[in-house]
Design an enzyme around this catalytic site. Sequence first.
Site, PDB file in Angstrom:
ATOM      1  N   HIS A  43      11.990  56.940  86.954  1.00  0.00           N
ATOM      2  CA  HIS A  43      12.833  57.953  87.592  1.00  0.00           C
ATOM      3  C   HIS A  43      12.804  57.806  89.110  1.00  0.00           C
ATOM      4  O   HIS A  43      13.823  57.972  89.783  1.00  0.00           O
ATOM      5  CB  HIS A  43      12.364  59.360  87.198  1.00  0.00           C
ATOM      6  CG  HIS A  43      12.482  59.663  85.740  1.00  0.00           C
ATOM      7  ND1 HIS A  43      11.392  59.734  84.910  1.00  0.00           N
ATOM      8  CD2 HIS A  43      13.562  59.894  84.968  1.00  0.00           C
ATOM      9  CE1 HIS A  43      11.793  60.023  83.688  1.00  0.00           C
ATOM     10  NE2 HIS A  43      13.104  60.116  83.684  1.00  0.00           N
ATOM     11  N   LYS A 155      16.903  50.801  80.546  1.00  0.00           N
ATOM     12  CA  LYS A 155      16.053  50.820  79.353  1.00  0.00           C
ATOM     13  C   LYS A 155      16.844  51.297  78.140  1.00  0.00           C
ATOM     14  O   LYS A 155      16.708  50.761  77.046  1.00  0.00           O
ATOM     15  CB  LYS A 155      14.820  51.702  79.555  1.00  0.00           C
ATOM     16  CG  LYS A 155      13.857  51.638  78.362  1.00  0.00           C
ATOM     17  CD  LYS A 155      12.629  52.474  78.575  1.00  0.00           C
ATOM     18  CE  LYS A 155      12.923  53.935  78.400  1.00  0.00           C
ATOM     19  NZ  LYS A 155      13.232  54.282  76.977  1.00  0.00           N
ATOM     20  N   ASP A 156      17.654  52.317  78.342  1.00  0.00           N
ATOM     21  CA  ASP A 156      18.570  52.738  77.287  1.00  0.00           C
ATOM     22  C   ASP A 156      19.949  52.203  77.669  1.00  0.00           C
ATOM     23  O   ASP A 156      20.807  52.929  78.163  1.00  0.00           O
ATOM     24  CB  ASP A 156      18.588  54.258  77.150  1.00  0.00           C
ATOM     25  CG  ASP A 156      19.271  54.702  75.861  1.00  0.00           C
ATOM     26  OD1 ASP A 156      20.102  53.921  75.338  1.00  0.00           O
ATOM     27  OD2 ASP A 156      18.999  55.808  75.390  1.00  0.00           O
TER      28      ASP A 156
END
Length: 280
Positions: A43, A155-156
């Site tokens: 993040h 990542k996604d």
Amino acid sequence: MFYLLILILQMKLIRQITDLNKAISNQKELGFVPTMGSLHKGHTSLINSSKQKCKKTLVSIFVNPTQFNSTNDFKNYPRDLNKDIKLLKSLKVDFLYVPTVSQIYNNKKRRVTRLNKSQKILCAKFRKGHFEGVLDVLNRFTNIIKPKKIFMGEKDYQQFFLVRYFIEKKYKTKIIACKTIRDINKVALSSRNSLLDLENLKKVGKISLTLIKLKNLIKDNIKNKKLIKKIKIDLIKKFKIKIEYLECRNLINLNTNLKDKPFKLFVAYYLKGVRLIDNF
């Protein structure tokens, strides 16, 4: 009584849409980082990208119930708002928006986003309604915030791919993909990692290293499906995991045609009841 708008040093913590509208009404170069909290270095990377590319950065923390397939999964999702606030303050984020479910959905009937057949692959195949929930909530956030750019992690990758397709078609907002951040053992950082103990995190690292090697082998022979099948069986046996999918898809349209196209190796698996996804 909680204050609706709290000033923490230079960061505004906002809990109501009315206060959000006042705070960002004149922001034309706003970067938006949507999160579900339990923040980590991944993040931080998204936030730093926003700060570099936009004049102001807004982070949201909202555990969206409509994208969970299980009530237990929703309840068990890691949350630590106080810790998150401290981190965001140290990063000099301009705005933090922490709404309630009722604010975002406002008792309005959900407009269901439909995925077409070609999009019901990878996680969409196994998590019915998940991406519909993601797209619905990001549509609502984008409509409220009207950011110039939204920053999402690779990542996604499927989530990024679908959000870019649906949001950029409807709004003047660009979806920016940011590189996956990994620890020293090549484990992709994820809020769900906190649900695993050290021993199992080491297993995740070994699985990641195996799949990185597999991706490199596939580069030399993109038709080697037998190798993927063999590695899948080996991983299941060695690490006692349940693999939902392990397959290659190109980055243009996420289909399985890899010839002369950039591609990733995608995986989703369960380890000790925790669902993990990654791509290489």
